[in-house]
Write a protein that holds these residues in place. Sequence first.
Motif, PDB file in Angstrom:
ATOM      1  N   UNK A  41       0.865  -1.171   0.000  1.00 31.90           N
ATOM      2  CA  UNK A  41       0.000   0.000   0.000  1.00 31.90           C
ATOM      3  C   UNK A  41       0.903   1.221   0.000  1.00 31.90           C
ATOM      4  N   UNK A  42       0.430   2.344  -0.551  1.00 28.95           N
ATOM      5  CA  UNK A  42       1.281   3.544  -0.561  1.00 28.95           C
ATOM      6  C   UNK A  42       1.744   3.936   0.846  1.00 28.95           C
ATOM      7  N   UNK A  43       0.859   3.836   1.810  1.00 24.07           N
ATOM      8  CA  UNK A  43       1.193   4.156   3.199  1.00 24.07           C
ATOM      9  C   UNK A  43       0.543   3.104   4.076  1.00 24.07           C
ATOM     10  N   UNK A  44       1.339   2.461   4.907  1.00 27.50           N
ATOM     11  CA  UNK A  44       0.807   1.414   5.771  1.00 27.50           C
ATOM     12  C   UNK A  44       1.268   1.664   7.197  1.00 27.50           C
ATOM     13  N   UNK A  45       0.320   1.626   8.122  1.00 29.76           N
ATOM     14  CA  UNK A  45       0.620   1.774   9.543  1.00 29.76           C
ATOM     15  C   UNK A  45       0.242   0.469  10.224  1.00 29.76           C
ATOM     16  N   UNK A  46       1.197  -0.136  10.860  1.00 27.16           N
ATOM     17  CA  UNK A  46       0.975  -1.402  11.539  1.00 27.16           C
ATOM     18  C   UNK A  46       1.236  -1.208  13.033  1.00 27.16           C
ATOM     19  N   UNK A  47       0.208  -1.435  13.841  1.00 21.57           N
ATOM     20  CA  UNK A  47       0.370  -1.246  15.283  1.00 21.57           C
ATOM     21  C   UNK A  47       0.903  -2.515  15.927  1.00 21.57           C
ATOM     22  N   UNK A  48       1.589  -2.333  17.006  1.00 21.83           N
ATOM     23  CA  UNK A  48       2.121  -3.448  17.790  1.00 21.83           C
ATOM     24  C   UNK A  48       1.482  -3.402  19.172  1.00 21.83           C
ATOM     25  N   UNK A  49       0.176  -3.604  19.201  1.00 26.40           N
ATOM     26  CA  UNK A  49      -0.567  -3.504  20.464  1.00 26.40           C
ATOM     27  C   UNK A  49      -0.630  -4.872  21.145  1.00 26.40           C
ATOM     28  N   UNK A  50      -0.711  -4.877  22.476  1.00 24.05           N
ATOM     29  CA  UNK A  50      -0.875  -6.148  23.174  1.00 24.05           C
ATOM     30  C   UNK A  50      -2.209  -6.780  22.826  1.00 24.05           C
ATOM     31  N   UNK A  51      -2.262  -8.089  22.870  1.00 26.82           N
ATOM     32  CA  UNK A  51      -3.497  -8.788  22.504  1.00 26.82           C
ATOM     33  C   UNK A  51      -4.592  -8.595  23.551  1.00 26.82           C
ATOM     34  N   UNK A  52      -4.216  -8.575  24.811  1.00 28.46           N
ATOM     35  CA  UNK A  52      -5.191  -8.431  25.889  1.00 28.46           C
ATOM     36  C   UNK A  52      -4.753  -7.334  26.845  1.00 28.46           C
ATOM     37  N   UNK A  53      -5.728  -6.618  27.389  1.00 26.54           N
ATOM     38  CA  UNK A  53      -5.498  -5.630  28.437  1.00 26.54           C
ATOM     39  C   UNK A  53      -6.532  -5.836  29.524  1.00 26.54           C
TER      40      UNK A  53
END
Length: 98
Positions: A41-53
């Motif tokens: 994709x021209x611009x891609x943002x991928x988060x690295x968030x925890x699975x559970x909170x």
Amino acid sequence: EGNLEITYTVPDANTTWVLRAMAYNRELLSASDEVQIMASKPLMVSTNAPRFLRTGDKVRLQASVMNATDSAVVAVSCAVDSTAYRHGRCNGAQCRFC
């Protein structure tokens, strides 16, 4: 004619796919080919968030921003409560999605 057309929706990932095809006829004449297909994709943002909170947890959210264009891109992100996001109430957050 020996033509093949495939339609496939790739997942949201910047990656290279390798497609290998082999065909043969009744006389057992065969042919094969391999192509590499880049999905991006021209611009891609991928988060690295925890699975559970759990209530009371504190986290630092991180993200990777990948720019596949030839020019600089300004990326702005915001974090909002998911329930408010689904109902269109982002409590004044400056997000274009709200």
